[in-house]
Scaffold this active site. Structure first.
Site, PDB file in Angstrom:
ATOM      1  N   GLY A 241     -31.713 -29.168 -15.175  1.00 13.69           N
ATOM      2  CA  GLY A 241     -31.215 -28.542 -13.962  1.00 13.69           C
ATOM      3  C   GLY A 241     -30.096 -27.537 -14.103  1.00 13.69           C
ATOM      4  O   GLY A 241     -29.774 -26.832 -13.140  1.00 13.69           O
ATOM      5  N   ARG A 279     -34.605 -24.773 -18.496  1.00 12.85           N
ATOM      6  CA  ARG A 279     -34.165 -23.413 -18.227  1.00 12.85           C
ATOM      7  C   ARG A 279     -32.935 -23.006 -19.056  1.00 12.85           C
ATOM      8  O   ARG A 279     -32.873 -21.891 -19.576  1.00 12.85           O
ATOM      9  CB  ARG A 279     -33.822 -23.297 -16.739  1.00 12.85           C
ATOM     10  N   TYR A 319     -40.517 -17.337  -5.716  1.00 11.98           N
ATOM     11  CA  TYR A 319     -39.215 -17.808  -5.226  1.00 11.98           C
ATOM     12  C   TYR A 319     -38.326 -16.666  -4.758  1.00 11.98           C
ATOM     13  O   TYR A 319     -37.124 -16.880  -4.597  1.00 11.98           O
ATOM     14  CB  TYR A 319     -38.416 -18.524  -6.327  1.00 11.98           C
ATOM     15  N   CYS A 345     -53.462  -6.601  -6.755  1.00  8.44           N
ATOM     16  CA  CYS A 345     -53.701  -6.201  -5.371  1.00  8.44           C
ATOM     17  C   CYS A 345     -53.090  -7.180  -4.389  1.00  8.44           C
ATOM     18  O   CYS A 345     -53.802  -7.939  -3.726  1.00  8.44           O
ATOM     19  CB  CYS A 345     -55.189  -6.037  -5.147  1.00  8.44           C
ATOM     20  N   TYR A 374     -39.965 -20.591 -17.293  1.00  7.26           N
ATOM     21  CA  TYR A 374     -40.849 -20.491 -16.132  1.00  7.26           C
ATOM     22  C   TYR A 374     -41.425 -19.077 -15.997  1.00  7.26           C
ATOM     23  O   TYR A 374     -41.588 -18.556 -14.909  1.00  7.26           O
ATOM     24  CB  TYR A 374     -40.116 -20.943 -14.851  1.00  7.26           C
TER      25      TYR A 374
HETATM   26  C1  LIG Z   1     -38.433 -29.407 -14.630  1.00  7.42           C
HETATM   27  C2  LIG Z   1     -37.810 -30.649 -15.093  1.00  7.42           C
HETATM   28  C3  LIG Z   1     -36.726 -30.599 -15.977  1.00  7.42           C
HETATM   29  C4  LIG Z   1     -36.105 -29.303 -16.462  1.00  7.42           C
HETATM   30  O1  LIG Z   1     -35.388 -28.650 -15.480  1.00  7.42           O
HETATM   31  P1  LIG Z   1     -34.544 -27.327 -15.844  1.00  7.42           P
HETATM   32  O2  LIG Z   1     -33.972 -26.914 -14.562  1.00  7.42           O
HETATM   33  O3  LIG Z   1     -35.496 -26.345 -16.403  1.00  7.42           O
HETATM   34  O4  LIG Z   1     -33.496 -27.737 -16.837  1.00  7.42           O
HETATM   35  C5  LIG Z   1     -36.224 -31.788 -16.439  1.00  7.42           C
HETATM   36  N1  LIG Z   1     -36.741 -32.983 -16.046  1.00  7.42           N
HETATM   37  C6  LIG Z   1     -37.779 -33.065 -15.187  1.00  7.42           C
HETATM   38  C7  LIG Z   1     -38.299 -34.389 -14.804  1.00  7.42           C
HETATM   39  C8  LIG Z   1     -38.348 -31.895 -14.687  1.00  7.42           C
HETATM   40  O5  LIG Z   1     -39.372 -31.987 -13.840  1.00  7.42           O
END
Ligand SMILES: *Cc1c(COP(=O)(O)O)cnc(C)c1O
Length: 416
Positions: A241, A279, A319, A345, A374
């Site tokens: 996250g 990410r 997004y 298109c 992503y």
């Molecule tokens: C997508 C996801 C992550 C990674 O999230 P990031 O924001 O890319 O770090 C980690 N754990 C789970 C369960 C996820 O679905």
């Protein structure tokens, strides 16, 4: 941003020591270009800042599942967070250690569970009691006793884009805290499943350290409480996250600051820390390199029609995500407001809108920044466009790690 591994030198944008023009010449465009050094240094940043606490980093495969990226991270000792059987297949193909794999996701099929059990993965992060039922049945039939974490839904607002927030009660993810408590209390009745850990993941692209602090406090408290009554929770996995900066003026959330905060919170608790960064490992480490096909003035603005499109990089369309557009040839000319659009298109097919760019014309190269996470993983064949090539750069060398799809690839498996 700014991107250390994508510097301008001699008036040209580079990835590490390689001018991007050289890659476009060798591989054509569109092409994803990744910096091995950037990926490695992000992973090492986590490891360094967590050195004082027992921890496991499980790179989230869905952020970028290229075999070369997985192999690079596996060689650094990383584990992997997967969300499908296909991702496990990729990890194994890349030489990853199945014992370091955790399997997340709300909809694991019986077949995927069996495949993961056969390969003796590290743990299953389960998201419902029905999933536990199925896992127990499959594991029993195989004489396996897998480690399990319940993924709890802490009902915390990640304060991020609604499509990538996952930690509120209204989301499909995880098990509510009170239900998780009662499941852990009955852990014995779930044999042969072993409830060894607790996990959560409240969303992606999170800048706010207070949000992480809140989650982490709640998880430590819950695990401690559960261990007092019945459980044997050893590991707390906080998911991924951590945000990266997508705008020129925006820095990424600091891996070091986050790691230190976690270290302080976990020190002396006796719990192992699990993390699933995606990410923040690969986001800044990649660009999508694309070439201008046509310049098309339209009233007050100019469209730059490029050969990369929403099927190559969906984030802007999906997004309304912002990616900086970097001209590969540095040019001090007067800036023009441009929309950078692809050939697909759909009016939603844009990579960036209303950007001030030096005059660009047919044949010029643009790099769409911060496309390492992503990006390619969400690519499709929409409009029957072959998917792009991928290149991994390290120092003064580069390798094609995925060839561009051909027209034959587009119809593989089809019959008239
Ligand atoms: C997508 C996801 C992550 C990674 O999230 P990031 O924001 O890319 O770090 C980690 N754990 C789970 C369960 C996820 O679905």
């Amino acid at each position: 941003m700014p991107l250390q591994e994508f510097p301008y030198a001699q008036g040209q944008l580079h990835c590490e020591g390689i001018p991007l023009t050289a890659i476009a010449e060798a591989v054509d465009t569109p092409v994803y270009v990744y910096s091995a050094t950037a990926i490695r240094s992000n992973l090492r940043g986590y490891a360094r800042s967590l050195a004082t606490v027992p921890h496991e980093i499980r790179y989230s495969v869905k952020a970028n599942s290229s075999l070369a990226v997985l192999a690079l991270l596996g060689a650094e000792g990383s584990g992997f967070d997967i969300v499908s059987g296909g991702e496990l297949f990729r990890v194994l193909r890349a030489g990853g250690d199945p014992a370091k794999v955790v399997f997340s996701g709300v909809g694991k099929t019986r077949d995927e569970l069996r495949y993961a059990l056969e390969n003796e993965i590290g743990a299953f992060h389960c998201e419902s009691s029905q999933e536990l039922d199925v896992l127990r049945a499959v594991a029993s039939s195989m004489n396996a006793s897998p480690a399990v974490a319940l993924r709890v839904n802490p009902d915390i607002d990640a304060k991020t884009h609604p499509y990538i927030a996952t930690g509120l009660r209204e989301h499909k993810f995880g098990i509510a805290v009170d239900e998780a408590e009662s499941l852990y209390r009955d852990a014995g009745s779930w044999a042969p499943l072993r409830f060894t850990s607790l996990s959560c993941h409240i969303g992606s692209q999170i800048f706010d350290m207070q949000v992480f602090q809140e989650v982490l406090g709640q998880m430590l408290e819950l695990a401690t409480k559960l261990n007092r009554s019945a459980g044997r929770i050893c590991t707390i996995d906080l998911g991924g996250g951590l945000a990266v900066g997508y705008r020129a003026e925006e820095s990424s959330a600091s891996i070091k600051t986050y790691g230190r905060m976690l270290s302080e919170a976990f020190r002396g608790t006796g719990f192992r820390l699990g993390l699933e960064p995606g990410r923040s490992i690969v986001g800044q480490a990649g660009v999508l390199l694309t070439r201008v096909l046509y310049r098309k003035p339209a009233g007050r603005k100019t469209f730059l029609v490029v050969d990369g499109a929403m099927n190559d990089l969906l984030r802007p369309a999906l997004y309304a995500a912002h990616h900086e557009i970097l001209p590969v040839r540095q040019d001090g000319g007067p800036q023009v407001a441009c929309d950078i659009v692809g050939p697909v298109c759909e009016s939603g097919d844009f990579l960036a809108t209303n950007r001030a760019l030096p005059p660009c014309d047919r044949g010029d190269l643009l790099a769409v920044a911060t496309a390492g996470a992503y990006g390619f993983v969400q690519a499709s064949n929409y409009n029957s466009r072959p998917r792009a090539a991928e290149v991994l750069v390290e120092g003064d060398t580069f390798r094609i790690v995925r060839v561009r799809e051909t027209r034959e690839d587009l119809v593989r498996g089809e019959t008239v």
